[in-house]
Design a protein around this motif. Structure first.
Motif, PDB file in Angstrom:
ATOM      1  N   GLY A  70      64.988  40.614  51.673  1.00  0.00           N
ATOM      2  CA  GLY A  70      64.447  39.297  51.953  1.00  0.00           C
ATOM      3  C   GLY A  70      63.084  39.299  52.629  1.00  0.00           C
ATOM      4  O   GLY A  70      62.578  38.245  53.005  1.00  0.00           O
ATOM      5  N   LYS A  71      62.493  40.478  52.818  1.00  0.00           N
ATOM      6  CA  LYS A  71      61.173  40.601  53.438  1.00  0.00           C
ATOM      7  C   LYS A  71      60.239  41.352  52.501  1.00  0.00           C
ATOM      8  O   LYS A  71      60.679  42.146  51.668  1.00  0.00           O
ATOM      9  CB  LYS A  71      61.257  41.373  54.758  1.00  0.00           C
ATOM     10  CG  LYS A  71      62.021  40.676  55.839  1.00  0.00           C
ATOM     11  CD  LYS A  71      61.967  41.462  57.128  1.00  0.00           C
ATOM     12  CE  LYS A  71      62.712  40.711  58.224  1.00  0.00           C
ATOM     13  NZ  LYS A  71      62.554  41.332  59.523  1.00  0.00           N
ATOM     14  N   TRP A  72      58.958  41.094  52.671  1.00  0.00           N
ATOM     15  CA  TRP A  72      57.991  41.895  51.947  1.00  0.00           C
ATOM     16  C   TRP A  72      56.948  42.421  52.923  1.00  0.00           C
ATOM     17  O   TRP A  72      56.701  41.851  53.977  1.00  0.00           O
ATOM     18  CB  TRP A  72      57.360  41.143  50.785  1.00  0.00           C
ATOM     19  CG  TRP A  72      56.650  39.866  51.110  1.00  0.00           C
ATOM     20  CD1 TRP A  72      55.314  39.697  51.341  1.00  0.00           C
ATOM     21  CD2 TRP A  72      57.243  38.565  51.224  1.00  0.00           C
ATOM     22  NE1 TRP A  72      55.037  38.384  51.591  1.00  0.00           N
ATOM     23  CE2 TRP A  72      56.194  37.657  51.520  1.00  0.00           C
ATOM     24  CE3 TRP A  72      58.534  38.072  51.099  1.00  0.00           C
ATOM     25  CZ2 TRP A  72      56.416  36.301  51.698  1.00  0.00           C
ATOM     26  CZ3 TRP A  72      58.744  36.719  51.285  1.00  0.00           C
ATOM     27  CH2 TRP A  72      57.698  35.852  51.576  1.00  0.00           C
ATOM     28  N   LEU A  73      56.377  43.544  52.542  1.00  0.00           N
ATOM     29  CA  LEU A  73      55.394  44.242  53.351  1.00  0.00           C
ATOM     30  C   LEU A  73      54.138  44.416  52.516  1.00  0.00           C
ATOM     31  O   LEU A  73      54.214  44.876  51.369  1.00  0.00           O
ATOM     32  CB  LEU A  73      55.938  45.614  53.768  1.00  0.00           C
ATOM     33  CG  LEU A  73      54.942  46.586  54.397  1.00  0.00           C
ATOM     34  CD1 LEU A  73      54.447  46.074  55.745  1.00  0.00           C
ATOM     35  CD2 LEU A  73      55.576  47.966  54.544  1.00  0.00           C
ATOM     36  N   ARG A  74      53.028  44.029  53.076  1.00  0.00           N
ATOM     37  CA  ARG A  74      51.731  44.286  52.457  1.00  0.00           C
ATOM     38  C   ARG A  74      50.925  45.137  53.415  1.00  0.00           C
ATOM     39  O   ARG A  74      50.899  44.860  54.625  1.00  0.00           O
ATOM     40  CB  ARG A  74      50.993  42.978  52.170  1.00  0.00           C
ATOM     41  CG  ARG A  74      51.662  42.157  51.103  1.00  0.00           C
ATOM     42  CD  ARG A  74      51.019  40.812  50.897  1.00  0.00           C
ATOM     43  NE  ARG A  74      49.588  40.924  50.685  1.00  0.00           N
ATOM     44  CZ  ARG A  74      48.750  39.899  50.806  1.00  0.00           C
ATOM     45  NH1 ARG A  74      49.191  38.707  51.134  1.00  0.00           N
ATOM     46  NH2 ARG A  74      47.465  40.057  50.607  1.00  0.00           N
ATOM     47  N   ILE A  75      50.304  46.179  52.890  1.00  0.00           N
ATOM     48  CA  ILE A  75      49.427  47.027  53.692  1.00  0.00           C
ATOM     49  C   ILE A  75      48.075  47.072  53.002  1.00  0.00           C
ATOM     50  O   ILE A  75      47.977  47.490  51.850  1.00  0.00           O
ATOM     51  CB  ILE A  75      49.967  48.463  53.843  1.00  0.00           C
ATOM     52  CG1 ILE A  75      51.383  48.459  54.404  1.00  0.00           C
ATOM     53  CG2 ILE A  75      49.032  49.292  54.719  1.00  0.00           C
ATOM     54  CD1 ILE A  75      52.066  49.818  54.367  1.00  0.00           C
ATOM     55  N   ALA A  76      47.052  46.629  53.706  1.00  0.00           N
ATOM     56  CA  ALA A  76      45.681  46.691  53.208  1.00  0.00           C
ATOM     57  C   ALA A  76      44.904  47.667  54.070  1.00  0.00           C
ATOM     58  O   ALA A  76      45.045  47.678  55.296  1.00  0.00           O
ATOM     59  CB  ALA A  76      45.041  45.305  53.268  1.00  0.00           C
TER      60      ALA A  76
END
Length: 133
Positions: A70-76
């Motif tokens: 139910g979560k998302w992770l974005r790494i820039a």
């Protein structure tokens, strides 16, 4: 648990994340499954002969995205190459399935770590959590 440890734990749980690069003026996205925390750095791995390696060399600014629970992770951030033998061995020990395609001294195995990275955990039910490393 530190912020970067929370990031690697999430990536290890979901197994697959999607790496976005740029080729010319076009985005390129593909699934990845390599992630390693070593010496306080988040590493990913690819092959130097692949288009993704050439795209990163031309423009090291990338983003990854992963989803699970139910979560998302974005790494820039920016990827920096690290050709050290020890980090290659550590990745192969963590993911032995890579040994059929890579070895630390094959001239192809490429290890890259995130620099100036911002990781953001998001969901529809919680405020975003931002981690910088």
């Amino acid at each position: 648990m530190t912020g970067i440890e929370k990031v690697i734990e999430f990536l290890d749980q979901v197994h697959t994340y999607y790496l976005a690069t740029v080729e010319g003026d076009r985005p390129r996205v593909r699934p990845f499954g390599t992630a390693l925390l070593m010496d306080g750095k988040l590493y990913i791995q690819t092959g130097k002969v692949k288009d993704v390696s050439k795209q990163i060399a031309a423009n090291p600014k990338v983003e990854i995205c992963a989803f699970g629970g139910g979560k998302w992770l974005r790494i820039a951030g920016e990827l920096v190459e690290d050709d050290s033998y020890d980090v290659k061995v550590a990745m192969l020990e963590k993911l032995p399935s890579l040994k059929s395609a890579y070895s630390p001294d094959d001239g192809n195995m490429q290890m890259l770590y995130f620099k100036n990275a911002t990781a953001t955990f998001s969901s529809f039910t919680e405020e975003p959590e931002v981690i910088q490393f």
